[in-house]
Design a protein around this motif. Structure first.
Motif, short mmCIF file in Angstrom:
data_model
loop_
_atom_site.label_atom_id
_atom_site.label_comp_id
_atom_site.label_asym_id
_atom_site.label_seq_id
_atom_site.Cartn_x
_atom_site.Cartn_y
_atom_site.Cartn_z
N GLY A 181 0.80 -1.20 0.00
CA GLY A 181 0.00 0.00 0.00
C GLY A 181 0.84 1.26 0.00
O GLY A 181 0.46 2.28 -0.59
N MET A 182 1.99 1.20 0.65
CA MET A 182 2.90 2.34 0.66
C MET A 182 3.45 2.60 -0.74
O MET A 182 3.53 3.76 -1.19
N LEU A 183 3.79 1.54 -1.45
CA LEU A 183 4.35 1.69 -2.79
C LEU A 183 3.30 2.22 -3.77
O LEU A 183 3.60 3.11 -4.58
N THR A 184 2.09 1.68 -3.70
CA THR A 184 1.04 2.18 -4.61
C THR A 184 0.67 3.62 -4.28
O THR A 184 0.32 4.40 -5.18
N ALA A 185 0.78 4.01 -3.01
CA ALA A 185 0.49 5.39 -2.63
C ALA A 185 1.58 6.33 -3.16
O ALA A 185 1.29 7.47 -3.54
N LEU A 186 2.83 5.86 -3.18
CA LEU A 186 3.91 6.68 -3.70
C LEU A 186 3.72 6.99 -5.18
O LEU A 186 4.07 8.06 -5.67
N VAL A 187 3.12 6.04 -5.90
CA VAL A 187 2.81 6.25 -7.31
C VAL A 187 1.48 6.97 -7.48
O VAL A 187 1.36 7.93 -8.26
N GLY A 188 0.49 6.52 -6.72
CA GLY A 188 -0.86 7.04 -6.89
C GLY A 188 -1.06 8.45 -6.38
O GLY A 188 -1.87 9.21 -6.94
#
Length: 353
Positions: free
Chosen positions: A327-334
């Motif tokens: 979730g942290m990685l997708t938030a960094l992109v999203g």
């Protein structure tokens, strides 16, 4: 003259873009899966991966430990990631369709907050009614209850206005957030860490038994979205026009909300909260192949699966001996993408991207 139907040039071009996009996504997903099966703390060569898969498919036990790593640890995790990514992306397509806004996702109607509240209750109070299935089960029930509450409260006079649905969802999200904060406060240090980690999302500990539950729900949700794709196209023309063309708008909206709830609850119950997939992927696919919901659903399912597969690969390999929250990685992109999309949509006065 022949009896064949000649498609207009734009239709042929759109079909070509769709076919190209699907092929590229499928190949990229396959390559990512092969790389992911071999990468990790116990690196494997492509030949070892193929050998382990061959032994697993043929039913013969492989003598090397590579088979156990591939079939019992990495493959379940990858398959769960593919299912979760597809579910979240397709749910985003459906939510944006019924709201008529590319900024909408499943979190709008309280699914994520309800699921988080159910999971936190299980962890804080140490519930074990269903054994290891207790937390996923309560997360599923919490998410489904939240979205049904949003719909029931916002419904008036046999109809549900989109604005009312949105505002009700904000209220339910606020209540869910307050409840989650209270449960986090009441919990021990151990349960607090579990709640926080669950909120960040992870595929760690994926099992074939959990996949056996998630897969039918995700497949059913994707198929259901494909079935109503034509009606979603008509709804995009406006509610009044859709009703004139025979679409039962209220029934369609309820059906889609339930489908979204099933998709998202199935995903977050075993993977935790993974944000922005339902926002980023459908919008990118819409930019590539256009707004037709049938093609958009298929492409988004592949795109979501690819995004989660890549995110999981990075989560497992970016930091040695550590498993980063997906979730942290997708938030960094999203997060940055959402800001760009917000500015772009504002400039276009709320039009589709």
């Amino acid at each position: 003259m022949s009896g064949e139907t000649v498609l207009p040039a734009p239709a042929r071009a759109g079909r070509g873009r769709f076919a190209t996009t699907v092929v590229v996504l499928a190949v990229a997903l396959l390559v990512t899966l092969v790389i992911s099966l071999g990468a990790g703390q116990y690196p494997l060569s492509p030949m070892q991966v193929v050998e382990a898969l061959w032994h697993a498919l043929s039913g013969h036990a492989a003598p090397s430990p590579a088979a156990g790593v591939v079939t019992s640890v990495r493959l379940p995790r990858i398959v769960l990631g593919v299912l979760v990514g597809a579910a979240l992306a397709v749910s985003g397509v459906a939510m944006q369709a019924i709201f008529g806004n590319p900024l909408a996702d499943a979190g709008v109607v309280g699914v994520s907050s309800g699921a988080a509240l159910g999971a936190a209750a299980s962890l804080t109070f140490g519930l074990s009614v269903l054994g290891t299935w207790t937390t996923p089960a309560l997360a599923f029930v919490g998410g489904l209850a939240a979205v049904l509450a949003v719909y029931a409260i916002s419904r008036s006079g046999g109809r549900t206005e989109v604005v009312t649905l949105l505002l009700t969802g904000i209220a339910i999200n606020a209540i869910g957030g307050a409840g989650l904060a209270l449960l986090t406060f009441l919990g021990t240090s151990s349960t607090r860490e579990q709640i926080v980690f669950w909120q960040l999302g992870s595929l760690n500990g994926a099992l074939w038994s959990s996949i056996a539950l998630v897969a039918p729900l995700v497949i059913a949700g994707v198929v259901a979205t494909i079935v109503v794709a034509r009606r979603l196209d008509l709804l995009a023309l406006g509610e009044r026009t859709a009703r004139h063309l025979g679409v039962r708008v209220e029934a369609l909206r309820l059906f889609v909300i339930v489908v979204v709830a099933v998709l998202v609850c199935a995903a977050v119950s075993f993977a935790g909260i993974i944000g922005f997939v339902g926002l980023v992927v459908p919008h990118l696919m819409r930019m590539l192949i256009g707004p037709g919901h049938l093609r958009l659903t298929v492409a988004s399912a592949l795109g979501g699966a690819l995004l989660l597969a890549i995110a999981d690969l990075i989560a497992r390999t970016a930091v040695p001996l550590a498993d980063l929250p997906i979730g942290m990685l997708t938030a960094l992109v999203g997060g940055p993408f959402f800001l760009w999309l917000l500015v772009r949509t504002r400039r276009q006065a709320g039009g589709w991207g």
